[in-house]
Design a protein around this motif. Structure first.
Motif, mmCIF file in Angstrom:
data_model
loop_
_atom_site.group_PDB
_atom_site.id
_atom_site.type_symbol
_atom_site.label_atom_id
_atom_site.label_comp_id
_atom_site.label_asym_id
_atom_site.label_seq_id
_atom_site.Cartn_x
_atom_site.Cartn_y
_atom_site.Cartn_z
ATOM 1 N N ALA A 1 0.856 -1.185 0.000
ATOM 2 C CA ALA A 1 0.000 0.000 0.000
ATOM 3 C C ALA A 1 0.886 1.227 0.000
ATOM 4 N N TRP A 2 0.485 2.269 -0.710
ATOM 5 C CA TRP A 2 1.354 3.441 -0.823
ATOM 6 C C TRP A 2 0.526 4.709 -0.932
ATOM 7 N N ASP A 3 1.144 5.799 -0.495
ATOM 8 C CA ASP A 3 0.617 7.132 -0.757
ATOM 9 C C ASP A 3 1.764 7.949 -1.345
ATOM 10 N N LYS A 4 1.626 9.265 -1.392
ATOM 11 C CA LYS A 4 2.659 10.078 -2.036
ATOM 12 C C LYS A 4 4.000 10.007 -1.326
ATOM 13 N N SER A 5 3.984 9.736 -0.023
ATOM 14 C CA SER A 5 5.220 9.825 0.751
ATOM 15 C C SER A 5 5.872 8.482 1.063
ATOM 16 N N LYS A 6 5.083 7.417 1.258
ATOM 17 C CA LYS A 6 5.699 6.164 1.697
ATOM 18 C C LYS A 6 5.005 4.943 1.103
ATOM 19 N N ILE A 7 5.721 3.812 1.199
ATOM 20 C CA ILE A 7 5.223 2.519 0.747
ATOM 21 C C ILE A 7 5.327 1.557 1.921
ATOM 22 N N THR A 8 4.284 0.749 2.128
ATOM 23 C CA THR A 8 4.296 -0.221 3.213
ATOM 24 C C THR A 8 3.933 -1.591 2.671
ATOM 25 N N TRP A 9 4.701 -2.597 3.102
ATOM 26 C CA TRP A 9 4.483 -3.972 2.680
ATOM 27 C C TRP A 9 3.898 -4.782 3.843
ATOM 28 N N PHE A 10 3.014 -5.729 3.518
ATOM 29 C CA PHE A 10 2.384 -6.579 4.523
ATOM 30 C C PHE A 10 2.460 -8.040 4.085
ATOM 31 N N VAL A 11 2.621 -8.911 5.058
ATOM 32 C CA VAL A 11 2.441 -10.347 4.857
ATOM 33 C C VAL A 11 1.265 -10.748 5.729
ATOM 34 N N ASN A 12 0.180 -11.206 5.101
ATOM 35 C CA ASN A 12 -1.099 -11.353 5.796
ATOM 36 C C ASN A 12 -1.394 -10.039 6.514
ATOM 37 N N ASN A 13 -1.616 -10.038 7.798
ATOM 38 C CA ASN A 13 -1.982 -8.791 8.476
ATOM 39 C C ASN A 13 -0.790 -7.979 8.941
ATOM 40 N N LEU A 14 0.417 -8.512 8.853
ATOM 41 C CA LEU A 14 1.560 -7.928 9.548
ATOM 42 C C LEU A 14 2.380 -7.015 8.632
ATOM 43 N N PRO A 15 2.593 -5.751 9.021
ATOM 44 C CA PRO A 15 3.499 -4.890 8.240
ATOM 45 C C PRO A 15 4.933 -5.357 8.417
ATOM 46 N N VAL A 16 5.654 -5.537 7.299
ATOM 47 C CA VAL A 16 7.010 -6.085 7.355
ATOM 48 C C VAL A 16 8.077 -5.103 6.885
ATOM 49 N N HIS A 17 7.666 -4.018 6.213
ATOM 50 C CA HIS A 17 8.677 -3.090 5.685
ATOM 51 C C HIS A 17 8.000 -1.788 5.282
ATOM 52 N N THR A 18 8.712 -0.680 5.480
ATOM 53 C CA THR A 18 8.251 0.639 5.035
ATOM 54 C C THR A 18 9.418 1.363 4.378
ATOM 55 N N ALA A 19 9.150 2.081 3.297
ATOM 56 C CA ALA A 19 10.189 2.832 2.583
ATOM 57 C C ALA A 19 9.582 4.084 1.980
ATOM 58 N N PRO A 20 10.416 5.104 1.702
ATOM 59 C CA PRO A 20 9.903 6.304 1.023
ATOM 60 C C PRO A 20 9.383 5.960 -0.371
ATOM 61 N N ASN A 21 8.371 6.680 -0.815
ATOM 62 C CA ASN A 21 7.853 6.488 -2.164
ATOM 63 C C ASN A 21 8.725 7.267 -3.146
ATOM 64 N N THR A 22 9.581 6.538 -3.847
ATOM 65 C CA THR A 22 10.464 7.148 -4.847
ATOM 66 C C THR A 22 10.058 6.744 -6.268
ATOM 67 N N LEU A 23 8.819 6.292 -6.433
ATOM 68 C CA LEU A 23 8.346 5.924 -7.761
ATOM 69 C C LEU A 23 8.285 7.158 -8.652
ATOM 70 N N PRO A 24 8.511 7.001 -9.951
ATOM 71 C CA PRO A 24 8.516 8.155 -10.856
ATOM 72 C C PRO A 24 7.200 8.917 -10.816
ATOM 73 N N GLN A 25 7.295 10.234 -10.734
ATOM 74 C CA GLN A 25 6.096 11.075 -10.684
ATOM 75 C C GLN A 25 5.290 10.940 -11.971
ATOM 76 N N GLY A 26 3.978 10.863 -11.817
ATOM 77 C CA GLY A 26 3.095 10.893 -12.971
ATOM 78 C C GLY A 26 2.950 9.589 -13.716
ATOM 79 N N GLU A 27 3.625 8.517 -13.275
ATOM 80 C CA GLU A 27 3.532 7.240 -13.986
ATOM 81 C C GLU A 27 2.521 6.326 -13.325
ATOM 82 N N ASP A 28 1.597 5.798 -14.101
ATOM 83 C CA ASP A 28 0.708 4.765 -13.587
ATOM 84 C C ASP A 28 1.478 3.458 -13.423
#
Length: 342
Positions: free
Chosen positions: A281-308
């Motif tokens: 799951a991600w928003d403009k600032s960060k990305i979070t990964w989950f395995v089943n219900n548990l969050p396992v990792h978070t990182a800044p959202n560095t995906l290219p701007q404007g790209e689907d």
């Protein structure tokens, strides 16, 4: 951001079983409906009003004044203020009020803001009738979408290794000599003979890189690289829901400057042989990964701007692998969402 996790967030950090977590996901509409119904009820309005009343300095001073008198406890119980306090104590034990207090309203709003882009339970028969296309997604239709790489051992076959059985998507990696297009960094696109065959497919519908979520329920079999990732129309960066190397399981973000598993998180102790629900799951600032219900990792959202983004699922074999076998990637369902508000 942790959609579909909020019901358990304050109770446990324990990894739920896939069946438990899937049951929770399926209950989400009922949970949200109950939350909004209770929130709008006269009972909850009374509860909130009483909470505000008993928290005032005036109320506390009145309580101290009455309790300080002879037979103060009896007088307090008979007073209007005492009856209000007793009613609040009663409401605090109410099942609906307790339910409402266990839920994070912010996460309720996040889930309500999700809008499905792709929801696939794999009830189709042919790839041409599905929300998927074979091969990789590229910015130009002139690019060869279905191809492998010369450092791999499998030929991608444009959907011939994709099958649906009992509502499950299978990508089969088979040991069978197959000639197919392959990208060679020095020679460009060439015809190459591979000892195995397999497949890669991608969603046709775009997902907003500024806010969204993707989920997949999958299991991996064989000493084969299986995975699911999101990317734009360029090859990198890749936002991996999971990446199984045949021995180890990873998630994370691969970028232009990274080699091998740089930027990836090793999910130590977790084997993807049984079904697991992977979520990113991600928003403009960060990305979070989950395995089943548990969050396992978070990182800044560095995906290219404007790209689907588009979801790819694949199975492959690399020539440097020590062990290679036939194998299968089995997918029970996928869900891809956009957020209403970026």
């Amino acid at each position: 951001m942790s959609p579909f996790f909020f019901i358990n967030a304050r109770l446990s950090r324990k990894l739920m079983s896939t069946d438990e977590y899937e049951a929770l996901i399926n209950k989400m509409p009922d949970i949200i409906k109950r939350y909004r119904t209770v929130e709008a009820s006269d009972k909850y309005k009374e509860f909130r009003a009483l909470e505000m009343t008993v928290s005032t300095d005036f109320f506390r001073s009145q309580k101290d004044k009455i309790l300080g008198q002879k037979n103060g406890k009896k007088l307090w119980a008979e007073s209007e203020e005492g009856k209000q306090e007793a009613r609040l104590a009663e409401l605090k034990k109410d099942d609906d009020i307790l339910f409402l207090q266990r839920i994070d309203e912010k996460q309720i709003r996040q889930v309500e803001a999700l809008r499905p882009v792709v929801k696939d339970n794999f009830d189709w028969k042919q790839l041409s009738d599905s929300p998927w296309s074979p091969g990789f997604l590229y910015p130009s239709k002139d690019f060869v979408a279905v191809h492998s790489y010369v450092n791999e051992l499998q030929a991608y076959t444009g959907g011939k290794n994709v099958r649906i059985e009992d509502g499950i998507l299978h990508i089969d990696t088979r040991k069978e000599p197959t000639t197919a297009p392959a990208w060679d960094e020095k020679k460009g696109m060439v015809q190459h003979l591979f000892p195995y065959s397999s497949d890669v497919i991608h969603t046709d519908a775009p997902i907003n890189r500024n806010g969204g979520m993707a989920m997949i329920k999958a299991r991996c079999r064989g000493f084969v690289n299986h995975g699911a990732y999101l990317r734009g129309k360029k090859h990198l960066p890749m936002l991996f829901l999971f990446d199984y190397t045949g021995f180890r399981l990873y998630c994370g973000l691969k970028t232009e400057s990274q080699q091998d598993n740089d930027g990836m998180i090793y999910l130590r102790g977790l084997q993807p042989i049984p079904y697991i629900i992977y979520t990113v799951a991600w928003d403009k600032s960060k990305i979070t990964w989950f395995v089943n219900n548990l969050p396992v990792h978070t990182a800044p959202n560095t995906l290219p701007q404007g790209e689907d983004l588009y979801l790819h699922i694949y199975s492959c074999l690399f020539s440097k692998q020590r062990h290679t076998t036939e194998g299968h990637l089995d997918v029970d369902w996928i869900r891809c969402y956009n957020y209403d508000k970026e």
